[in-house]
Each structure stands twice: as structure tokens, then as C-alpha cells.
Design a protein around this motif. Structure first.
Motif, mmCIF file in Angstrom:
data_model
loop_
_atom_site.group_PDB
_atom_site.id
_atom_site.type_symbol
_atom_site.label_atom_id
_atom_site.label_comp_id
_atom_site.label_asym_id
_atom_site.label_seq_id
_atom_site.Cartn_x
_atom_site.Cartn_y
_atom_site.Cartn_z
ATOM 1 N N UNK A 306 27.761 -37.056 3.154
ATOM 2 C CA UNK A 306 26.645 -37.827 3.696
ATOM 3 C C UNK A 306 26.358 -39.037 2.824
ATOM 4 N N UNK A 307 26.460 -38.874 1.512
ATOM 5 C CA UNK A 307 26.227 -39.998 0.606
ATOM 6 C C UNK A 307 27.245 -41.107 0.834
ATOM 7 N N UNK A 308 28.486 -40.708 1.078
ATOM 8 C CA UNK A 308 29.520 -41.703 1.301
ATOM 9 C C UNK A 308 29.252 -42.485 2.587
ATOM 10 N N UNK A 309 28.846 -41.783 3.622
ATOM 11 C CA UNK A 309 28.531 -42.463 4.887
ATOM 12 C C UNK A 309 27.358 -43.417 4.685
ATOM 13 N N UNK A 310 26.362 -42.998 3.919
ATOM 14 C CA UNK A 310 25.205 -43.856 3.669
ATOM 15 C C UNK A 310 25.607 -45.116 2.907
ATOM 16 N N UNK A 328 18.014 -45.199 0.934
ATOM 17 C CA UNK A 328 18.320 -43.770 0.879
ATOM 18 C C UNK A 328 19.397 -43.463 -0.154
ATOM 19 N N UNK A 329 20.373 -44.352 -0.299
ATOM 20 C CA UNK A 329 21.385 -44.182 -1.346
ATOM 21 C C UNK A 329 20.713 -44.160 -2.707
ATOM 22 N N UNK A 330 19.736 -45.055 -2.885
ATOM 23 C CA UNK A 330 19.000 -45.073 -4.146
ATOM 24 C C UNK A 330 18.256 -43.774 -4.389
ATOM 25 N N UNK A 331 17.660 -43.229 -3.336
ATOM 26 C CA UNK A 331 16.944 -41.964 -3.458
ATOM 27 C C UNK A 331 17.897 -40.844 -3.859
#
Length: 345
Positions: A306-310, A328-331
Motif C-alpha cells: 500500500x505504501x508503494x502504491x501511495x 499519507x506517505x508522510x504519515x
């Protein structure tokens, strides 16, 4: 024909024939020299007409009107009888439900019977506040038949009272599931919605998961959504398509995303959920608001995919989507740093 002969041939007692005469329903055409009632063939036919109408449930007053008033049509008569019969059946059904509630509670004395009757009366009150109060103020040591509560849940339209009923039903055990399951087969979507909400709050009830799974195919959208949320919280992967649709449509999308996150903790579900969300993001007709909701749902998922997609979405052509994804990546990165700091060295 004398009254005794008429009584024997018609099956109507002489007492009733005299009553008909007094009311003017069937008056004998003549009298004998001795003053006895003498009925003609036409009088006898009228007696049979009266008896036939009585067999339909008409009162003697209604029969008199039907036989004498030219404006009183058979259609009006039948319509009145249908309404009266429906009212009577409704009252008898209510009585039957009360008797079943008493029987289900297996009372040991009349005091318990009276307590259940009082509860039924309060639950049938026209005041929503009174119906709610009788549930919330009930002493802990006074059991309420689950079947009674389940039936009340299916018929309760006030949301506050319905919530109190579901709470009481969940505490009473699993005996009410059969009644709720029957409610899921109702043609009334409102009853099915109330049934699925009640079943959702009875996680330990035998057969509840099966009923909820069947509800995923319900023609009513709201029923399907309630079932999906309940099943997802129980770890049932079959709820994934409906949950993803809820995110896309913006209906309870925050709850749906959270449940998808719970399901993603199961490695067998992670790829399925991820694929479904990414496919919806790629739909050419998806508007910005829809893609933002899907992007926000990704942050709930477990694992690194999910992080990669974001990170990819942080460079999306849609500026609003890119902005949300970047945040959201920052979060997620901040969350990862906190987790690493909490790990023992």
C-alpha cells in the motif's frame, strides 16, 4: 308453513326465528286462524339468505341493511368484510405472539406471566420514550424472552428504541436468531435492514455468519452494506467486493476502509483488497472525489504494498489525489519511524 316446520327444515331455532321477526328481518307473511306464524316459500328463502350472510360474519343490523337498502352493493359489503376480517386477524396474531412470548419464557408462576404481559404492553406503547425506557430500566435479574425482543426489533422504526432493543437482544443470548432470519426473508426492505443490524450485533449466535453471508446477495443496497461491515469485522473475505464498492460510492466509506484494513491483516486477503482498490483507481470514469477516497483507504492496509502504491499516487496527474497521497506517505513514514524507535535495541 308453521314456525316449527320452518325450524326443522332450515336448522334455525324457533327462538331465532322469533328474534328475526322482532327485528323485521324475516316476518312471516301470514297468520293462522289461531294466530300462529305462517311462513311462505318466499319467507323461507329469505331465512336462508339471512343465514348465508351471517356465515360471512355480518351482524344482523348489516344483514338488514344489505337486504333492504338498494344502494348497499355486494362489492361494498365484501370490502367491509375484508377490512373487518383483516383487523380481527391482526388482533389474533398479536394475541398469538403474546402467548408465544410467554411460552418461550417458560414461566414458573403467574407473577412471571404478568411481568411478560406488562413488558409486551409497554413495548407496544405509542410512545417511543416509553418503549425505550422499559428496556433500559429492566432489572438485571428479570429475563426477557429473546423471541419477544427479536419480533420487536423487526417492527421498531424509531432508531433509538431499535438500538435499545438490539442491545437487549444481544445480551439475551442467541435464541432470537431464528426470528431475525425469518425477517431476512421479508418482502419489506425495512424489516430486512432491521434484522441484519440486529444479527450483526450478535457475533456469537450460531448461524449468524451464514445469514449475513446470504445477505450479501440481498436486492437492497443498505442490507448488503450492513452485512458486509459485520462480516468484515468477523474476518470473512467474501465481504471485500461490497466494502470496496462502499468506498467507491462514498457510503460509510470510512467504516468500510477500516474494515478492509482489518481484513488486510490476513495475508490471504491483502493482495485481493489491494488489487480491488488499485483497479478502481484506474477506472477512467472515476472522479477526483472517488479516487481520493480510494487513496485514503490504502493507508488503512497492512504491509508495504500500500505504501508503494501511495508513493506512485503522490505523482498522480490529478493534483488533489497527488496531494492527499503525499500527505499519507508522510504519515506512514512517521509511523514507521515511531515503530522503529519503540523496538528494543
Amino acid at each position: 308453513m308453521l314456525i316449527g316446520d320452518v325450524a326443522r327444515r332450515s336448522g334455525v331455532s324457533t327462538r331465532m326465528l322469533r328474534h328475526y321477526d322482532a327485528l323485521g328481518l324475516v316476518r312471516p307473511t301470514g297468520r293462522t286462524v289461531g294466530g300462529y306464524r305462517e311462513y311462505s316459500a318466499e319467507d323461507v328463502r329469505r331465512i336462508f339468505h339471512v343465514e348465508s350472510l351471517r356465515s360471512l360474519g355480518l351482524s344482523l343490523k348489516q344483514i338488514g341493511r344489505a337486504l333492504e337498502d338498494p344502494a348497499f352493493t355486494p362489492l361494498d359489503l365484501v370490502s367491509d368484510l375484508i377490512r373487518q376480517t383483516e383487523d380481527r386477524l391482526a388482533r389474533e396474531q398479536e394475541l398469538l405472539e403474546r402467548l408465544r412470548a410467554i411460552d418461550a419464557s417458560a414461566p414458573t408462576d403467574w407473577q412471571e406471566v404478568l411481568r411478560i404481559v406488562e413488558l409486551v404492553r409497554e413495548l407496544n406503547s405509542t410512545s417511543a420514550a416509553r418503549r425505550q425506557q422499559v428496556l433500559l430500566a429492566r432489572p438485571e435479574d428479570v429475563p426477557v424472552p429473546a423471541e419477544l425482543l427479536a419480533g420487536a426489533v423487526l417492527n421498531e422504526s424509531d432508531p433509538h428504541v431499535a438500538g435499545a432493543l438490539r442491545w437487549a437482544l444481544a445480551r439475551s443470548g442467541s435464541d432470537g436468531v431464528a426470528t431475525l432470519h425469518a425477517g431476512m426473508r421479508s418482502e419489506d426492505a425495512g424489516i430486512r435492514r432491521r434484522a441484519v443490524l440486529a444479527i450483526a450485533e450478535m457475533p456469537e449466535a450460531p448461524g449468524a455468519t451464514t445469514v449475513l453471508a446470504d445477505a450479501l446477495g440481498d436486492p437492497d443496497t443498505t442490507v448488503r452494506r450492513h452485512a458486509a461491515l459485520a462480516l468484515g469485522r468477523r474476518g470473512v473475505a467474501a465481504a471485500v467486493p461490497t466494502l470496496v464498492s462502499m468506498v467507491v460510492e462514498g457510503s460509510n466509506d470510512v467504516d468500510a476502509a477500516e474494515v478492509l484494513g482489518m481484513l488486510s491483516l490476513d495475508p490471504g486477503c491483502t493482495d485481493r483488497i489491494m488489487t480491488a482498490l488499485v483497479d478502481e483507481l484506474a477506472v477512467p470514469t472515476a472522479d477526483s472525489a472517488t479516487r481520493i477516497r480510494l487513496t485514503q483507504a490504502l493507508v488503512e492496509l497492512a504491509g508495504t504494498s500500500a505504501q508503494e502504491v501511495l508513493r506512485q499516487l503522490a505523482h498522480d496527474d490529478d493534483a488533489a489525489v497527488a496531494l492527499v497521497a503525499s500527505a499519507l506517505v508522510g504519515v506512514l513514514e512517521e509511523r514507521s519511524r515511531e515503530d522503529e524507535a519503540d523496538e528494543p535495541s
